[in-house]
Design a protein around this motif. Structure first.
Motif, PDB file in Angstrom:
ATOM      1  N   ARG A  58       0.832  -1.215   0.000  1.00  0.00           N
ATOM      2  CA  ARG A  58       0.000   0.000   0.000  1.00  0.00           C
ATOM      3  C   ARG A  58       0.862   1.258   0.000  1.00  0.00           C
ATOM      4  O   ARG A  58       0.569   2.222  -0.711  1.00  0.00           O
ATOM      5  CB  ARG A  58      -0.934   0.007   1.211  1.00  0.00           C
ATOM      6  CG  ARG A  58      -2.044  -0.988   1.122  1.00  0.00           C
ATOM      7  CD  ARG A  58      -3.144  -0.552   0.206  1.00  0.00           C
ATOM      8  NE  ARG A  58      -3.855   0.539   0.851  1.00  0.00           N
ATOM      9  CZ  ARG A  58      -4.638   1.397   0.234  1.00  0.00           C
ATOM     10  NH1 ARG A  58      -4.838   1.295  -1.053  1.00  0.00           N
ATOM     11  NH2 ARG A  58      -5.245   2.356   0.879  1.00  0.00           N
ATOM     12  N   ALA A  59       1.918   1.269   0.800  1.00  0.00           N
ATOM     13  CA  ALA A  59       2.784   2.446   0.863  1.00  0.00           C
ATOM     14  C   ALA A  59       3.464   2.685  -0.479  1.00  0.00           C
ATOM     15  O   ALA A  59       3.632   3.835  -0.895  1.00  0.00           O
ATOM     16  CB  ALA A  59       3.814   2.293   1.975  1.00  0.00           C
ATOM     17  N   GLU A  60       3.825   1.616  -1.162  1.00  0.00           N
ATOM     18  CA  GLU A  60       4.440   1.748  -2.489  1.00  0.00           C
ATOM     19  C   GLU A  60       3.499   2.483  -3.441  1.00  0.00           C
ATOM     20  O   GLU A  60       3.930   3.325  -4.227  1.00  0.00           O
ATOM     21  CB  GLU A  60       4.794   0.370  -3.050  1.00  0.00           C
ATOM     22  CG  GLU A  60       5.510   0.417  -4.376  1.00  0.00           C
ATOM     23  CD  GLU A  60       6.897   0.998  -4.284  1.00  0.00           C
ATOM     24  OE1 GLU A  60       7.222   1.873  -5.117  1.00  0.00           O
ATOM     25  OE2 GLU A  60       7.660   0.604  -3.391  1.00  0.00           O
ATOM     26  N   VAL A  61       2.232   2.199  -3.345  1.00  0.00           N
ATOM     27  CA  VAL A  61       1.243   2.841  -4.211  1.00  0.00           C
ATOM     28  C   VAL A  61       0.943   4.266  -3.749  1.00  0.00           C
ATOM     29  O   VAL A  61       0.794   5.174  -4.561  1.00  0.00           O
ATOM     30  CB  VAL A  61      -0.066   2.003  -4.238  1.00  0.00           C
ATOM     31  CG1 VAL A  61      -1.192   2.764  -4.911  1.00  0.00           C
ATOM     32  CG2 VAL A  61       0.177   0.666  -4.914  1.00  0.00           C
ATOM     33  N   LEU A  62       0.868   4.480  -2.445  1.00  0.00           N
ATOM     34  CA  LEU A  62       0.376   5.749  -1.903  1.00  0.00           C
ATOM     35  C   LEU A  62       1.432   6.790  -1.570  1.00  0.00           C
ATOM     36  O   LEU A  62       1.099   7.966  -1.440  1.00  0.00           O
ATOM     37  CB  LEU A  62      -0.433   5.487  -0.624  1.00  0.00           C
ATOM     38  CG  LEU A  62      -1.758   4.760  -0.767  1.00  0.00           C
ATOM     39  CD1 LEU A  62      -2.347   4.469   0.609  1.00  0.00           C
ATOM     40  CD2 LEU A  62      -2.724   5.580  -1.593  1.00  0.00           C
ATOM     41  N   HIS A  63       2.695   6.420  -1.410  1.00  0.00           N
ATOM     42  CA  HIS A  63       3.654   7.344  -0.807  1.00  0.00           C
ATOM     43  C   HIS A  63       3.843   8.652  -1.567  1.00  0.00           C
ATOM     44  O   HIS A  63       4.233   9.656  -0.965  1.00  0.00           O
ATOM     45  CB  HIS A  63       5.002   6.661  -0.519  1.00  0.00           C
ATOM     46  CG  HIS A  63       5.874   6.455  -1.704  1.00  0.00           C
ATOM     47  ND1 HIS A  63       5.694   5.405  -2.584  1.00  0.00           N
ATOM     48  CD2 HIS A  63       6.940   7.152  -2.153  1.00  0.00           C
ATOM     49  CE1 HIS A  63       6.619   5.472  -3.520  1.00  0.00           C
ATOM     50  NE2 HIS A  63       7.390   6.523  -3.287  1.00  0.00           N
ATOM     51  N   LEU A  64       3.563   8.698  -2.838  1.00  0.00           N
ATOM     52  CA  LEU A  64       3.696   9.941  -3.606  1.00  0.00           C
ATOM     53  C   LEU A  64       2.383  10.716  -3.701  1.00  0.00           C
ATOM     54  O   LEU A  64       2.360  11.813  -4.263  1.00  0.00           O
ATOM     55  CB  LEU A  64       4.218   9.640  -5.014  1.00  0.00           C
ATOM     56  CG  LEU A  64       5.603   9.011  -5.080  1.00  0.00           C
ATOM     57  CD1 LEU A  64       5.982   8.705  -6.522  1.00  0.00           C
ATOM     58  CD2 LEU A  64       6.646   9.903  -4.416  1.00  0.00           C
ATOM     59  N   ARG A  65       1.341  10.169  -3.158  1.00  0.00           N
ATOM     60  CA  ARG A  65       0.015  10.770  -3.275  1.00  0.00           C
ATOM     61  C   ARG A  65      -0.385  11.474  -1.977  1.00  0.00           C
ATOM     62  O   ARG A  65       0.024  11.061  -0.889  1.00  0.00           O
ATOM     63  CB  ARG A  65      -1.024   9.698  -3.596  1.00  0.00           C
ATOM     64  CG  ARG A  65      -0.747   8.996  -4.902  1.00  0.00           C
ATOM     65  CD  ARG A  65      -1.767   7.919  -5.148  1.00  0.00           C
ATOM     66  NE  ARG A  65      -1.447   7.189  -6.367  1.00  0.00           N
ATOM     67  CZ  ARG A  65      -2.073   6.107  -6.748  1.00  0.00           C
ATOM     68  NH1 ARG A  65      -3.066   5.614  -6.024  1.00  0.00           N
ATOM     69  NH2 ARG A  65      -1.729   5.499  -7.864  1.00  0.00           N
ATOM     70  N   ARG A  90       6.893   4.430   9.796  1.00  0.00           N
ATOM     71  CA  ARG A  90       7.674   5.659  10.007  1.00  0.00           C
ATOM     72  C   ARG A  90       8.735   5.810   8.914  1.00  0.00           C
ATOM     73  O   ARG A  90       8.964   6.903   8.393  1.00  0.00           O
ATOM     74  CB  ARG A  90       8.308   5.607  11.404  1.00  0.00           C
ATOM     75  CG  ARG A  90       8.767   6.920  11.935  1.00  0.00           C
ATOM     76  CD  ARG A  90       9.206   6.876  13.399  1.00  0.00           C
ATOM     77  NE  ARG A  90      10.030   5.739  13.758  1.00  0.00           N
ATOM     78  CZ  ARG A  90       9.668   4.763  14.595  1.00  0.00           C
ATOM     79  NH1 ARG A  90       8.491   4.771  15.179  1.00  0.00           N
ATOM     80  NH2 ARG A  90      10.491   3.778  14.868  1.00  0.00           N
ATOM     81  N   GLU A  91       9.362   4.710   8.523  1.00  0.00           N
ATOM     82  CA  GLU A  91      10.383   4.767   7.480  1.00  0.00           C
ATOM     83  C   GLU A  91       9.779   5.068   6.114  1.00  0.00           C
ATOM     84  O   GLU A  91      10.393   5.770   5.312  1.00  0.00           O
ATOM     85  CB  GLU A  91      11.212   3.484   7.477  1.00  0.00           C
ATOM     86  CG  GLU A  91      12.119   3.420   8.693  1.00  0.00           C
ATOM     87  CD  GLU A  91      13.114   2.284   8.672  1.00  0.00           C
ATOM     88  OE1 GLU A  91      12.962   1.332   7.870  1.00  0.00           O
ATOM     89  OE2 GLU A  91      14.070   2.352   9.457  1.00  0.00           O
ATOM     90  N   TRP A  92       8.592   4.562   5.838  1.00  0.00           N
ATOM     91  CA  TRP A  92       7.927   4.931   4.589  1.00  0.00           C
ATOM     92  C   TRP A  92       7.654   6.435   4.573  1.00  0.00           C
ATOM     93  O   TRP A  92       7.784   7.086   3.530  1.00  0.00           O
ATOM     94  CB  TRP A  92       6.625   4.161   4.400  1.00  0.00           C
ATOM     95  CG  TRP A  92       6.801   2.884   3.643  1.00  0.00           C
ATOM     96  CD1 TRP A  92       6.757   1.620   4.138  1.00  0.00           C
ATOM     97  CD2 TRP A  92       7.061   2.754   2.237  1.00  0.00           C
ATOM     98  NE1 TRP A  92       6.970   0.714   3.128  1.00  0.00           N
ATOM     99  CE2 TRP A  92       7.156   1.377   1.951  1.00  0.00           C
ATOM    100  CE3 TRP A  92       7.229   3.666   1.197  1.00  0.00           C
ATOM    101  CZ2 TRP A  92       7.399   0.894   0.673  1.00  0.00           C
ATOM    102  CZ3 TRP A  92       7.476   3.187  -0.086  1.00  0.00           C
ATOM    103  CH2 TRP A  92       7.557   1.816  -0.332  1.00  0.00           C
TER     104      TRP A  92
END
Length: 155
Positions: A58-65, A90-92
């Motif tokens: 999920r973080a891979e998909v959302l981190h730029l959004r 926290r690291e994401w």
């Protein structure tokens, strides 16, 4: 291990596979309650592993959004009491800050896990790569950061 092996394996392997399917298919509105439920499984290691995989996906998909912030805040409550999951989230957030050039502190990056340092060393943030080329925890991280800087200087 393939899907057939998992289906023939011990009960915790079956639950792990089922959790991964549920987590992949969960509606956004139900995600936090499902994560909380998975984390109540008696096999805590397996449950954390399933949630960690979901968190990373999920973080891979959302981190730029923009949606990342609300998602991370909601997930923080669900994973509290699970240090590995809390740290990964926290690291994401730190990775997101580096990539989006938001404020972040070099000490946080230097204290981060090898996972985050290596991911960041290979990423687009030249300030982060400079820091990791010198102070990365492992030779692999330092070399990756140096190679990233070299490649960026050619571009």
């Amino acid at each position: 291990m393939n899907d057939h092996d998992i289906l023939q394996g011990p009960p915790e392997h079956l639950r792990f596979a089922a959790y991964l399917v549920e987590l992949r298919q969960v509606a956004d509105a139900d995600e936090i309650s499902l994560v909380s439920r998975v984390l109540t499984d008696p096999d805590r290691t397996m449950a954390r592993s399933a949630v960690l995989r979901h968190l990373d996906d999920r973080a891979e998909v959302l981190h730029l959004r923009p949606a990342y912030e609300a998602w991370a805040e909601a997930l923080t409550g669900a994973v509290s009491g699970h240090p590995l999951l809390t740290r990964r989230l926290r690291e994401w957030s730190l990775f997101r800050a580096v990539v989006l050039e938001l404020p972040w502190h070099p000490d946080a990056l230097l204290a981060a896990s090898d996972w985050l340092q290596l991911r960041t060393a290979a990423g687009p943030g030249s300030r982060a790569a400079e820091i990791l080329a010198v102070g990365g925890r492992t030779r692999r991280i330092r070399n990756t950061a140096a190679a990233t800087l070299k490649q960026q200087s050619r571009a």
